[in-house]
Design a protein around this motif. Sequence first.
Motif, PDB file in Angstrom:
ATOM      1  N   SER A 299      40.609  31.255  45.938  1.00 16.52           N
ATOM      2  CA  SER A 299      39.892  32.686  46.257  1.00 16.52           C
ATOM      3  C   SER A 299      40.515  33.650  45.225  1.00 16.52           C
ATOM      4  O   SER A 299      39.499  34.330  44.990  1.00 16.52           O
ATOM      5  CB  SER A 299      40.079  32.830  47.723  1.00 16.52           C
ATOM      6  OG  SER A 299      40.749  34.048  47.766  1.00 16.52           O
ATOM      7  N   LEU A 300      41.690  33.510  44.973  1.00 16.60           N
ATOM      8  CA  LEU A 300      42.088  34.527  43.938  1.00 16.60           C
ATOM      9  C   LEU A 300      41.338  34.383  42.571  1.00 16.60           C
ATOM     10  O   LEU A 300      41.584  35.462  41.536  1.00 16.60           O
ATOM     11  CB  LEU A 300      43.596  34.638  43.884  1.00 16.60           C
ATOM     12  CG  LEU A 300      44.479  35.088  44.955  1.00 16.60           C
ATOM     13  CD1 LEU A 300      45.950  34.943  45.232  1.00 16.60           C
ATOM     14  CD2 LEU A 300      43.955  36.623  45.325  1.00 16.60           C
ATOM     15  N   LYS A 301      41.181  33.193  42.237  1.00 21.49           N
ATOM     16  CA  LYS A 301      40.657  33.057  40.930  1.00 21.49           C
ATOM     17  C   LYS A 301      39.251  33.000  40.821  1.00 21.49           C
ATOM     18  O   LYS A 301      38.597  32.540  39.874  1.00 21.49           O
ATOM     19  CB  LYS A 301      41.277  31.658  40.459  1.00 21.49           C
ATOM     20  CG  LYS A 301      42.882  31.700  40.001  1.00 21.49           C
ATOM     21  CD  LYS A 301      43.349  30.565  39.392  1.00 21.49           C
ATOM     22  CE  LYS A 301      42.936  29.308  40.218  1.00 21.49           C
ATOM     23  NZ  LYS A 301      43.657  27.842  39.437  1.00 21.49           N
ATOM     24  N   ILE A 302      38.324  33.297  42.126  1.00 22.04           N
ATOM     25  CA  ILE A 302      37.070  33.029  41.967  1.00 22.04           C
ATOM     26  C   ILE A 302      36.217  33.247  41.123  1.00 22.04           C
ATOM     27  O   ILE A 302      36.736  34.581  40.730  1.00 22.04           O
ATOM     28  CB  ILE A 302      36.566  33.211  43.356  1.00 22.04           C
ATOM     29  CG1 ILE A 302      35.129  32.335  43.680  1.00 22.04           C
ATOM     30  CG2 ILE A 302      36.539  34.568  43.798  1.00 22.04           C
ATOM     31  CD1 ILE A 302      35.033  31.555  44.948  1.00 22.04           C
ATOM     32  N   PHE A 303      35.488  32.808  40.439  1.00 23.48           N
ATOM     33  CA  PHE A 303      34.372  33.390  39.388  1.00 23.48           C
ATOM     34  C   PHE A 303      32.949  32.809  39.396  1.00 23.48           C
ATOM     35  O   PHE A 303      32.113  33.460  39.571  1.00 23.48           O
ATOM     36  CB  PHE A 303      35.067  32.983  37.843  1.00 23.48           C
ATOM     37  CG  PHE A 303      34.271  33.289  36.759  1.00 23.48           C
ATOM     38  CD1 PHE A 303      34.103  34.819  36.398  1.00 23.48           C
ATOM     39  CD2 PHE A 303      33.281  32.508  36.314  1.00 23.48           C
ATOM     40  CE1 PHE A 303      33.142  35.018  35.290  1.00 23.48           C
ATOM     41  CE2 PHE A 303      32.474  32.606  35.095  1.00 23.48           C
ATOM     42  CZ  PHE A 303      32.305  34.034  34.919  1.00 23.48           C
ATOM     43  N   ASP A 304      32.836  31.595  39.306  1.00 24.99           N
ATOM     44  CA  ASP A 304      31.660  31.003  39.271  1.00 24.99           C
ATOM     45  C   ASP A 304      30.653  31.244  40.413  1.00 24.99           C
ATOM     46  O   ASP A 304      29.614  31.685  40.085  1.00 24.99           O
ATOM     47  CB  ASP A 304      31.671  29.419  39.263  1.00 24.99           C
ATOM     48  CG  ASP A 304      33.086  28.764  39.846  1.00 24.99           C
ATOM     49  OD1 ASP A 304      33.665  29.467  40.596  1.00 24.99           O
ATOM     50  OD2 ASP A 304      33.226  27.660  39.198  1.00 24.99           O
ATOM     51  N   LEU A 305      31.216  31.124  41.719  1.00 27.18           N
ATOM     52  CA  LEU A 305      30.477  31.319  42.930  1.00 27.18           C
ATOM     53  C   LEU A 305      29.809  32.602  42.657  1.00 27.18           C
ATOM     54  O   LEU A 305      28.413  32.928  42.982  1.00 27.18           O
ATOM     55  CB  LEU A 305      31.345  31.136  44.145  1.00 27.18           C
ATOM     56  CG  LEU A 305      30.437  31.616  45.412  1.00 27.18           C
ATOM     57  CD1 LEU A 305      29.436  30.523  45.627  1.00 27.18           C
ATOM     58  CD2 LEU A 305      31.478  31.742  46.523  1.00 27.18           C
ATOM     59  N   ILE A 306      30.534  33.674  42.568  1.00 24.24           N
ATOM     60  CA  ILE A 306      30.124  35.293  42.732  1.00 24.24           C
ATOM     61  C   ILE A 306      29.273  35.582  41.289  1.00 24.24           C
ATOM     62  O   ILE A 306      28.335  36.058  41.545  1.00 24.24           O
ATOM     63  CB  ILE A 306      31.481  36.052  42.846  1.00 24.24           C
ATOM     64  CG1 ILE A 306      32.005  35.788  43.878  1.00 24.24           C
ATOM     65  CG2 ILE A 306      31.132  37.390  42.654  1.00 24.24           C
ATOM     66  CD1 ILE A 306      33.304  36.696  44.409  1.00 24.24           C
ATOM     67  N   GLY A 311      26.884  38.692  40.930  1.00 23.37           N
ATOM     68  CA  GLY A 311      27.439  39.318  39.622  1.00 23.37           C
ATOM     69  C   GLY A 311      28.359  40.180  40.243  1.00 23.37           C
ATOM     70  O   GLY A 311      29.099  40.101  41.386  1.00 23.37           O
ATOM     71  N   VAL A 312      28.566  41.467  39.725  1.00 27.53           N
ATOM     72  CA  VAL A 312      29.044  42.467  40.001  1.00 27.53           C
ATOM     73  C   VAL A 312      28.947  43.114  41.278  1.00 27.53           C
ATOM     74  O   VAL A 312      29.828  43.668  41.906  1.00 27.53           O
ATOM     75  CB  VAL A 312      29.614  43.534  38.989  1.00 27.53           C
ATOM     76  CG1 VAL A 312      30.132  42.815  37.819  1.00 27.53           C
ATOM     77  CG2 VAL A 312      28.158  44.335  38.610  1.00 27.53           C
ATOM     78  N   GLY A 313      27.519  43.132  41.645  1.00 28.61           N
ATOM     79  CA  GLY A 313      27.121  43.645  43.060  1.00 28.61           C
ATOM     80  C   GLY A 313      26.963  45.020  42.820  1.00 28.61           C
ATOM     81  O   GLY A 313      27.246  45.621  41.885  1.00 28.61           O
ATOM     82  N   PRO A 314      26.209  45.730  43.751  1.00 27.20           N
ATOM     83  CA  PRO A 314      25.840  46.837  43.654  1.00 27.20           C
ATOM     84  C   PRO A 314      27.144  47.683  43.863  1.00 27.20           C
ATOM     85  O   PRO A 314      27.830  47.614  44.818  1.00 27.20           O
ATOM     86  CB  PRO A 314      24.754  47.157  44.951  1.00 27.20           C
ATOM     87  CG  PRO A 314      25.196  46.184  45.673  1.00 27.20           C
ATOM     88  CD  PRO A 314      25.649  44.999  44.745  1.00 27.20           C
ATOM     89  N   GLY A 315      27.453  48.746  42.718  1.00 26.50           N
ATOM     90  CA  GLY A 315      28.598  49.652  42.983  1.00 26.50           C
ATOM     91  C   GLY A 315      29.920  48.613  43.121  1.00 26.50           C
ATOM     92  O   GLY A 315      30.782  49.043  43.639  1.00 26.50           O
ATOM     93  N   PHE A 316      29.844  47.517  42.154  1.00 26.10           N
ATOM     94  CA  PHE A 316      31.108  46.676  42.198  1.00 26.10           C
ATOM     95  C   PHE A 316      31.461  46.175  43.511  1.00 26.10           C
ATOM     96  O   PHE A 316      32.687  45.768  43.679  1.00 26.10           O
ATOM     97  CB  PHE A 316      32.302  47.382  41.444  1.00 26.10           C
ATOM     98  CG  PHE A 316      31.968  47.991  40.061  1.00 26.10           C
ATOM     99  CD1 PHE A 316      31.561  46.891  39.241  1.00 26.10           C
ATOM    100  CD2 PHE A 316      32.188  49.148  39.789  1.00 26.10           C
ATOM    101  CE1 PHE A 316      31.345  47.596  37.918  1.00 26.10           C
ATOM    102  CE2 PHE A 316      32.091  49.755  38.518  1.00 26.10           C
ATOM    103  CZ  PHE A 316      31.625  48.804  37.683  1.00 26.10           C
ATOM    104  N   ALA A 317      30.532  45.978  44.545  1.00 29.93           N
ATOM    105  CA  ALA A 317      30.799  45.421  45.736  1.00 29.93           C
ATOM    106  C   ALA A 317      31.296  44.146  45.781  1.00 29.93           C
ATOM    107  O   ALA A 317      32.169  43.780  46.693  1.00 29.93           O
ATOM    108  CB  ALA A 317      29.539  45.545  46.726  1.00 29.93           C
ATOM    109  N   THR A 318      30.916  43.267  44.798  1.00 26.55           N
ATOM    110  CA  THR A 318      31.467  41.757  44.987  1.00 26.55           C
ATOM    111  C   THR A 318      32.021  41.555  43.512  1.00 26.55           C
ATOM    112  O   THR A 318      32.150  40.336  43.309  1.00 26.55           O
ATOM    113  CB  THR A 318      30.245  40.954  44.988  1.00 26.55           C
ATOM    114  OG1 THR A 318      29.290  40.951  43.945  1.00 26.55           O
ATOM    115  CG2 THR A 318      29.399  41.119  46.356  1.00 26.55           C
ATOM    116  N   GLY A 322      38.118  37.959  37.945  1.00 27.15           N
ATOM    117  CA  GLY A 322      37.547  36.808  37.120  1.00 27.15           C
ATOM    118  C   GLY A 322      36.417  37.377  36.474  1.00 27.15           C
ATOM    119  O   GLY A 322      36.335  37.026  35.250  1.00 27.15           O
ATOM    120  N   ILE A 323      35.400  37.948  36.833  1.00 18.15           N
ATOM    121  CA  ILE A 323      34.203  38.517  36.169  1.00 18.15           C
ATOM    122  C   ILE A 323      34.739  39.662  35.461  1.00 18.15           C
ATOM    123  O   ILE A 323      34.086  39.779  34.305  1.00 18.15           O
ATOM    124  CB  ILE A 323      33.272  39.143  37.411  1.00 18.15           C
ATOM    125  CG1 ILE A 323      32.841  37.762  38.200  1.00 18.15           C
ATOM    126  CG2 ILE A 323      31.851  39.692  36.590  1.00 18.15           C
ATOM    127  CD1 ILE A 323      31.611  37.898  39.216  1.00 18.15           C
TER     128      ILE A 323
END
Lengths: 364, 421
Positions: A299-306, A311-318, A322-323
């Motif tokens: 979970s700390l290294k997660i990149f691909d799923l998100i 992506g970065v989501g609205p207002g960096f919400a997600t 990693g991204i």
Amino acid sequence: MKFVAGDSASQGSHLSPAAAAPATTLSHQASRGQVKKSRFHFSDQSLAPLLLAPAMTLIMIFVYVFIAVTVWVSLSRWGTLRVNLDLREPFGATYAQMFSMPRWHANLRNVVVFTTLFLSLSISMGLLLALCLDRRLIGHTLFRNVFLFPYALSFIVTGIVWRWIFNPETGINILLDVLGINKLMVAMGGPALHPGWTTDPSVIFSLNSWLGAIFPAVKGLSIQLGIPVAMIPVVIAAAWQLTGFAMSMYIAGLAAIPHDLREAARIDGASEIQTYTKVIIPLLRPVTVSTAIILGHVSLKIFDLIFAMTGVGPGFATDVPGIFVFDQTFKATRYNLGAAASVIMLLLVSIIIVPYLWSSLRKR
Amino acid sequence: MKKHICSPLIGLAIIFAAQFPASAENNQKLEVFSWWTSGGEAAALDALFQTYKRQYPGIEIINATVAGGGGSAARPVLQTRLAGGNPPDTWQTHPGWELLGQYVEAGYCLPIGDIYKSEGWEKVVPQQLIDLLSRNGKPYAVLCGIHRGNDLWYNKKLLDKNGITVGDSMSFDEFFAACEKLKAAGITPLAVGDSGIWATAQLFENTLLGTVGPDAWKALFSGKMSFDDPKVKQAAKTYGRMLDYQNPDHSALTWDQATKAVMEGRCAFTSMGDWAHGEFTKANLEDNKDFGWVTCPGTNGAFIIVADGFPLAKGAPHSEAATDWLKSIGSKEAQEAFNPLKGSIPVRTDVDKSKFGPYLQWSMQSFSKDALLPSVVHGEAAPAAFQQALNDAITQFVVDKNAEALSAALVQAAKDSNIAK
């Protein structure tokens, strides 16, 4: 190995066959009934480092030297496509800059929120499923596989499928209409449900004012400390994929619990629920710790799923580190900033892994 | 035992044997690196290849494409190859900073001024455009086509029905008046598809240009004007006002889905580069009948360039074929074959205009007289680091609409990427 054994059979070996190839040596001993003492004798203790040397060298170079290089790059002036490994003045300026970026604040918040929610959801669901399957209900082998299958998918596939599911116009919201839930809501005088899911930029359970009273620094943050709503669908997708893994860990753990312990508990008058809460779940503690550590570092290294899902989501919400590393390194070509974020990611993972390794090594 | 010694030798021999014929036919090949893989783009690239094969027969083209919108996946591959001393002969790049700052300054490209001279391009390509490709007076790339970034597309039938007429240009007041009218009629006025954030960053870019004008635009990106300027903040506020009229599901959509919302009449306007025109034609909609366009509010007389071109690699493995490639793509024949397929306009002003539809003719008209400006969202006006910082600042702005914070973030970004001291 093969030709060492062959040589020793014909003319005696430079390497001791006893150490190098015990299996073949045994057959020689059986056929000849004697052991030839070689001229150069290696004991186990001196041979072990020799055999480990190639692997150790590779790990030293491709893990530890690269970590050192990354740390160096993070302190360097390499902020464009052109390599520049001179130290940046003042020392650690890239880190200072990163920790003043609102995007990085959002990243740290998100990684904490995501890890907490994801671990609690997948571990509790995994335990629940394992306990159900442990009861040998009808079709438990079928369900064991059904729950484990998502684990076989790639995160990219999961991400894209759940992205469609949580699209507010075409996804799960249609289900709310079709199932008549919205009609029910309207009939009860409430508003029709139309959640924005991954497009919702709001942050719930904001702690800013509360924390700001204690730490004045929090008041200067431009982000809300709380649970970004858009993160919840991502947590659901990740938990959907990895609950099966937690479940299989628990199934293995449950299989290792001796049956007489349960019987003893029953004889002592424990109810069915007490058998679980007082005996079985406490005995599963080591499994829980291992699962939490394995899932925690995922979970700390997660990149691909998100990356695939929001992506970065609205207002960096997600957005997650990693991204951030990918964007800063390959899109912005700010290699030092990307490296600095990688170093912090490594430290975050170490916080989980190092105590675990420490305690497991000490036990031995 | 002999076997063990021999087999590596045989292996080596095979490797050497394979090397020699390869180097013998070295000049018969050409490697072109691009990220044109989707329908119209791939067809347009193929038109360039076909023209090249007609003009310079007998050369095998290695089409090194890496899929991924806007080159997001291709650029890291290209950067690794360039840094590792294994360049393709030529690659797709945008003019301005991306070409000059990333590739020319790092010494990966050769100047091609003599090709411009020998082909007589200095007379037919606007000087403003050559300037965007030049460092110290020497051009470094040939462009194959030009897209326009500052267009506002609208659903004509929808606007007619609501009694809104659009003239040759549009002011911010006219735009907001139209939005109010549409909103009152229950129509979402503005479609934005910012799941990749750049689409809304481009809306900001167009609004910024519409507010400050072409001269200040150049001053901003050459460090002569600060992003702290009240006009920049005013642009941010205007942009924030526009966002009040956008579709609620904007962050789940891509730019083409937003364009589709306009086609289907769910939204009225969308601000997008003219690659959106391809989406309209694909849906069999007619220029000026089903849909219309106008320059983005306030940007009349300015043309934001989003162009693709090819440089000549330093140390190109097949340099002669690569030089011919550049001559080929700059030729009239290639420009006329490539651009109608790509939905862009030629860089040459001497092509046959009748091969292009009403929109592209309008764009060519504007191209020949307007101020030509580099786009920041597409990596031309500023370094990649600034582009990323702008995207990040916009991601934040879409949620908090804080004009001061946006301006401050851009000031910092300009400092970090050496635009401003």
